[in-house]
Design a protein around this motif. Sequence first.
Motif, PDB file in Angstrom:
ATOM      1  N   PRO A 229       0.800  -1.255  -0.160  1.00 48.40           N
ATOM      2  CA  PRO A 229       0.017   0.156   0.115  1.00 48.40           C
ATOM      3  C   PRO A 229       0.740   1.397   0.105  1.00 48.40           C
ATOM      4  O   PRO A 229       2.157   1.268   0.386  1.00 48.40           O
ATOM      5  CB  PRO A 229      -0.976  -0.189   1.279  1.00 48.40           C
ATOM      6  CG  PRO A 229      -0.904  -1.512   1.553  1.00 48.40           C
ATOM      7  CD  PRO A 229       0.441  -2.113   1.174  1.00 48.40           C
TER       8      PRO A 229
ATOM      9  N   ASP B  96      -5.593   3.746  -1.451  1.00 46.90           N
ATOM     10  CA  ASP B  96      -4.933   2.360  -1.461  1.00 46.90           C
ATOM     11  C   ASP B  96      -6.240   1.256  -1.555  1.00 46.90           C
ATOM     12  O   ASP B  96      -5.811   0.354  -1.997  1.00 46.90           O
ATOM     13  CB  ASP B  96      -4.204   2.206  -0.212  1.00 46.90           C
ATOM     14  CG  ASP B  96      -2.714   3.054  -0.165  1.00 46.90           C
ATOM     15  OD1 ASP B  96      -2.426   3.358  -1.466  1.00 46.90           O
ATOM     16  OD2 ASP B  96      -2.344   3.312   0.852  1.00 46.90           O
TER      17      ASP B  96
ATOM     18  N   VAL C 188      -0.279  -2.940   8.285  1.00 48.94           N
ATOM     19  CA  VAL C 188      -1.621  -2.774   7.423  1.00 48.94           C
ATOM     20  C   VAL C 188      -2.312  -4.429   7.527  1.00 48.94           C
ATOM     21  O   VAL C 188      -1.860  -5.333   7.232  1.00 48.94           O
ATOM     22  CB  VAL C 188      -1.606  -2.769   5.969  1.00 48.94           C
ATOM     23  CG1 VAL C 188      -2.794  -2.657   5.249  1.00 48.94           C
ATOM     24  CG2 VAL C 188      -0.724  -1.330   5.829  1.00 48.94           C
TER      25      VAL C 188
ATOM     26  N   ILE D 235      -4.726   6.686   2.119  1.00 51.14           N
ATOM     27  CA  ILE D 235      -5.058   5.299   2.683  1.00 51.14           C
ATOM     28  C   ILE D 235      -6.428   5.141   2.001  1.00 51.14           C
ATOM     29  O   ILE D 235      -6.820   3.677   1.613  1.00 51.14           O
ATOM     30  CB  ILE D 235      -5.557   5.562   4.169  1.00 51.14           C
ATOM     31  CG1 ILE D 235      -4.247   5.626   4.859  1.00 51.14           C
ATOM     32  CG2 ILE D 235      -6.451   4.341   4.634  1.00 51.14           C
ATOM     33  CD1 ILE D 235      -4.470   5.885   6.448  1.00 51.14           C
TER      34      ILE D 235
ATOM     35  N   GLU E 132      -8.828   3.545   9.860  1.00 50.17           N
ATOM     36  CA  GLU E 132      -9.365   2.283   9.662  1.00 50.17           C
ATOM     37  C   GLU E 132     -10.778   2.668   8.724  1.00 50.17           C
ATOM     38  O   GLU E 132     -11.327   3.816   8.702  1.00 50.17           O
ATOM     39  CB  GLU E 132     -10.067   1.589  10.862  1.00 50.17           C
ATOM     40  CG  GLU E 132     -10.793   0.390  10.923  1.00 50.17           C
ATOM     41  CD  GLU E 132     -11.171  -0.342  12.218  1.00 50.17           C
ATOM     42  OE1 GLU E 132     -10.261  -1.083  12.700  1.00 50.17           O
ATOM     43  OE2 GLU E 132     -12.033   0.140  12.840  1.00 50.17           O
TER      44      GLU E 132
ATOM     45  N   CYS F  83      -0.625   8.102   8.822  1.00 48.93           N
ATOM     46  CA  CYS F  83      -2.104   7.474   9.175  1.00 48.93           C
ATOM     47  C   CYS F  83      -3.303   8.833   9.238  1.00 48.93           C
ATOM     48  O   CYS F  83      -4.278   8.624   9.281  1.00 48.93           O
ATOM     49  CB  CYS F  83      -2.103   7.028  10.663  1.00 48.93           C
ATOM     50  SG  CYS F  83      -1.742   5.350  10.866  1.00 48.93           S
TER      51      CYS F  83
ATOM     52  N   VAL G 148     -10.080  -2.697   6.744  1.00 50.03           N
ATOM     53  CA  VAL G 148      -8.982  -2.489   6.554  1.00 50.03           C
ATOM     54  C   VAL G 148      -8.363  -1.576   7.649  1.00 50.03           C
ATOM     55  O   VAL G 148      -8.983  -0.488   7.958  1.00 50.03           O
ATOM     56  CB  VAL G 148      -8.532  -1.676   5.147  1.00 50.03           C
ATOM     57  CG1 VAL G 148      -6.963  -1.312   5.120  1.00 50.03           C
ATOM     58  CG2 VAL G 148      -8.864  -2.540   4.317  1.00 50.03           C
TER      59      VAL G 148
ATOM     60  N   VAL H 226      -4.861   0.630   9.873  1.00 45.62           N
ATOM     61  CA  VAL H 226      -3.407   1.060   9.105  1.00 45.62           C
ATOM     62  C   VAL H 226      -3.013   1.469  10.680  1.00 45.62           C
ATOM     63  O   VAL H 226      -3.452   2.540  11.188  1.00 45.62           O
ATOM     64  CB  VAL H 226      -3.289   1.882   8.366  1.00 45.62           C
ATOM     65  CG1 VAL H 226      -1.961   2.236   8.091  1.00 45.62           C
ATOM     66  CG2 VAL H 226      -3.769   1.376   6.888  1.00 45.62           C
TER      67      VAL H 226
END
Length: 221
Positions: A81, A206, A121, A203, A173, A197, A185, A187
Motif C-alpha cells: 500500500p 490504497d 496494514v 489510505i 480504519e 495515518c 482495513v 492501518v
Amino acid sequence: MSREDECSRIAWMRLAALAAFAATASPLWAADKLIAVQWTDPEIKSFVSAAAANPPRSLGPQADDQLGKLKLPVLAFEATPGVAENTFRLGPRPATERDVVMDEENPVWYQIVERYGDVTVSVSADLRVQHEFKADSFPVYPTQPAGAAPQAGPAVSVFDDRNEGGEEGLLAEYTITRFGVPYTVTVECTDEAKSQCRDTTQISKDSEMLKLIRAAPPPAP
C-alpha cells in the motif's frame, strides 16, 4: 529493547489475543446466522474461471492452505500500500512480515496482517454478527486529506492508538462491502510515521489495490 522489537512484540501480542479469542469462542457464536455471501457475483465467477488456468499468487504454503479453507471470498492488497511505501524514505526498506489468522474449525473469518516497519496494514472480514466500536471508545481525529484534491473512495477514521496498549502512534480504519461481506482495513502507524495515518487521501486511494485473491464457492445444490 529497540523500537522495531517493541513494534513486533506488540503486533504478536495482538495476534495471539485474536487467536486465543477464536479458540475459546462460544459454540453458540459459531451457530449464529452468517452473512450470505453473493457467490454469484460476476467478479467471483470471473476469478474462479481465471484461477483454474492461472492459480492466484501464493502467500506461502501455510497461508495458502489456510486461505483455501475459508468460506468467504478473500480480499488482500495486490502490492505494498502507498501509505507504507511513503514511510520507506525514513530509512532502509524493511522486510515485509505477514501473518494469516483464522479459525480452521470454523473458517468464517480471517485477518491478513502485513508489517512494513513503522506501518502495519491488516485486512479482515467476518461472516458472523459484526460488532461496531462505540462512538466514545476512542478519541477520533478529523479525517482531513493531506492534499488539496477531494478524497475519493471509502471514508477513513483516524484514532489515537495509545488507549489500546500500543506504543505512541495512530490507527486509521475503514470498511468496504464486497460480495455482501464487510471488509475492514486497519492501518497502524508508529509515532515516527503517524503523519501517514493522517493521510486519509492516500489510505482511501490504497483501497483500489484490494483484490480478490481466493474464492471457493460452495458446490451447487
